[in-house]
Design an enzyme around this catalytic site. Structure first.
Site, PDB file in Angstrom:
ATOM      1  NE  ARG A  51      -1.401  -1.959   2.264  1.00 40.14           N
ATOM      2  CZ  ARG A  51      -1.611  -3.717   1.956  1.00 40.14           C
ATOM      3  NH1 ARG A  51      -2.551  -4.229   1.727  1.00 40.14           N
ATOM      4  NH2 ARG A  51      -0.845  -4.626   2.172  1.00 40.14           N
ATOM      5  CB  THR A  52       3.152   2.732   2.415  1.00 43.14           C
ATOM      6  OG1 THR A  52       2.658   2.041   3.322  1.00 43.14           O
ATOM      7  CG2 THR A  52       4.260   3.871   2.061  1.00 43.14           C
ATOM      8  CE  LYS A  80      26.974  -3.624  -7.041  1.00 43.79           C
ATOM      9  NZ  LYS A  80      27.390  -2.505  -7.863  1.00 43.79           N
ATOM     10  NE  ARG A 101       7.051   0.655   4.912  1.00 42.71           N
ATOM     11  CZ  ARG A 101       5.937   0.400   4.596  1.00 42.71           C
ATOM     12  NH1 ARG A 101       5.767  -1.074   4.269  1.00 42.71           N
ATOM     13  NH2 ARG A 101       5.481   1.006   5.040  1.00 42.71           N
ATOM     14  CG  HIS A 129       3.651   3.894   8.632  1.00 45.04           C
ATOM     15  ND1 HIS A 129       3.567   4.834   7.522  1.00 45.04           N
ATOM     16  CD2 HIS A 129       3.251   2.752   7.788  1.00 45.04           C
ATOM     17  CE1 HIS A 129       3.203   4.185   6.323  1.00 45.04           C
ATOM     18  NE2 HIS A 129       2.804   3.082   7.096  1.00 45.04           N
TER      19      HIS A 129
HETATM   20  N1   CP Z   1       0.037   0.195   6.006  1.00 51.67           N
HETATM   21  C1   CP Z   1       1.557  -0.336   5.299  1.00 51.67           C
HETATM   22  O1   CP Z   1       2.511   0.223   5.724  1.00 51.67           O
HETATM   23  O2   CP Z   1       0.774  -0.809   4.155  1.00 51.67           O
HETATM   24  P1   CP Z   1       2.830  -1.994   3.580  1.00 51.67           P
HETATM   25  O3   CP Z   1       3.241  -2.644   4.337  1.00 51.67           O
HETATM   26  O4   CP Z   1       1.708  -2.593   2.627  1.00 51.67           O
HETATM   27  O5   CP Z   1       3.224  -0.640   2.648  1.00 51.67           O
END
Ligand code: CP
Length: 302
Positions: A51-52, A80, A101, A129
């Site tokens: 999703r993110t 590497k 991320r 987040h």
């Molecule tokens: N909600 C969320 O962070 O989903 P993902 O891990 O799929 O990005």
């Protein structure tokens, strides 16, 4: 917000949250606009995501921008032995904004200190987040028509679930009452409870589902974060601690909505999906509009 990195939800003020919500509502009405023409945005995902990453990419594509990056750092020179600092300093020269991320808590803040372009934290370990938090706020505002004075039940992995940590801090501006439901092993960490205590915000802790969910305006369910456990036996003990089923929702408020940042494993039975109170897939869609609002605000285009 302009040119400012978004690393923790506390980097934004209450006014910033409300501005993002207002902008997201505009993007929901009109998601295709050419605001990012000529802009290049790097999406660096050192941890899995559906999703993110894809909602960021969808948001950028619908605004006419270009995306570079990786969904798997195993295909980059990190493999590497290149350091995070060198990776960020290099990628920053190729783009206008970095979305990252990473599994290590604090990595996004570090990246923002070495990058010459703004950084958006798309999740750093069990820490924060913030873009999920803003889309959660948007989802709450849309479903409840307000953010103030709500009864919010958070269920599941409250220890490692970074989304509940961000949401708790953001909602603290709006006089919520929290119910935290988790096994002992996955309780809300003390630092977050102290945060609420210092602000005089009410919270209650439970190990069992009981009658109080009938008072909930929002039930926010989280997955047990298998990837954060150092001991797989501990994970096995708690992995199915709570499973929300349709028949448990009968006495809940008519306007109550179930949120989940997703992905789901077992914690919401699929028989809930057809219930009008299940909001999690629309919540995921809201991520596109909210991320359009965040990107255009940071790039000074709105
Ligand atoms: N909600 C969320 O962070 O989903 P993902 O891990 O799929 O990005």
């Amino acid at each position: 917000m302009k040119n400012k990195s978004l690393i923790s939800i506390t980097d934004y003020s209450k006014e910033n949250y409300l501005r993002i919500i207002e902008l997201a509502a505009e993007f929901e009405k009109s998601p295709v606009q050419n605001l990012l023409n000529g802009k290049v945005i790097a999406c660096l995902f050192f941890e899995p995501s559906t999703r993110t990453r894809l909602s960021f990419e969808s948001a950028i594509n619908r605004l006419g921008g270009r995306v570079i990056g990786f969904a798997d750092s195993g295909t980059s020179s990190v493999q590497k032995g290149e350091s995070l600092k060198d990776t960020i300093m290099t990628v920053a020269k190729y783009c206008d904004l970095i979305i990252m991320r990473h599994p290590v808590e604090g990595s996004a803040r570090y990246a923002s200190e070495v990058a010459k372009v703004p950084v958006i934290n798309a999740g750093d370990g069990a820490n924060q987040h913030p873009t999920q938090c803003l889309l959660d706020l948007y989802s709450i505002q849309k479903t409840q028509g307000k953010l103030n004075n709500l009864n919010i039940c958070m269920i599941g992995d409250l220890k490692y679930g970074r989304t509940v940590h961000s949401l708790l801090m953001a909602m603290s501006y709006f006089n919520p009452t929290f119910h935290f439901i988790s096994p002992e092993l996955l309780k809300m960490p003390d630092e977050y409870k102290l945060y609420l205590e210092n602000l005089g915000i009410k919270y209650f802790e439970h190990e069992e589902f009981t009658g109080f969910i009938s008072e909930a305006d929002i039930i926010y369910v989280t997955r047990v974060q298998k990837e954060r456990f150092s001991d797989p036996i501990e994970y096995e003990k708690v992995k199915n601690a709570y499973i929300l089923k349709n028949n448990m929702l009968e006495k809940t408020k008519s306007n109550m909505r179930i949120l989940h940042p997703l992905p789901r494993v077992n914690e919401i039975h699929t028989d809930v999906d057809e219930n009008a109170k299940a909001y999690y897939f629309i919540q995921a869609l809201n991520g596109v509009y909210v991320r359009q609002a965040i990107i255009t605000s940071i790039l000074g285009l709105k």
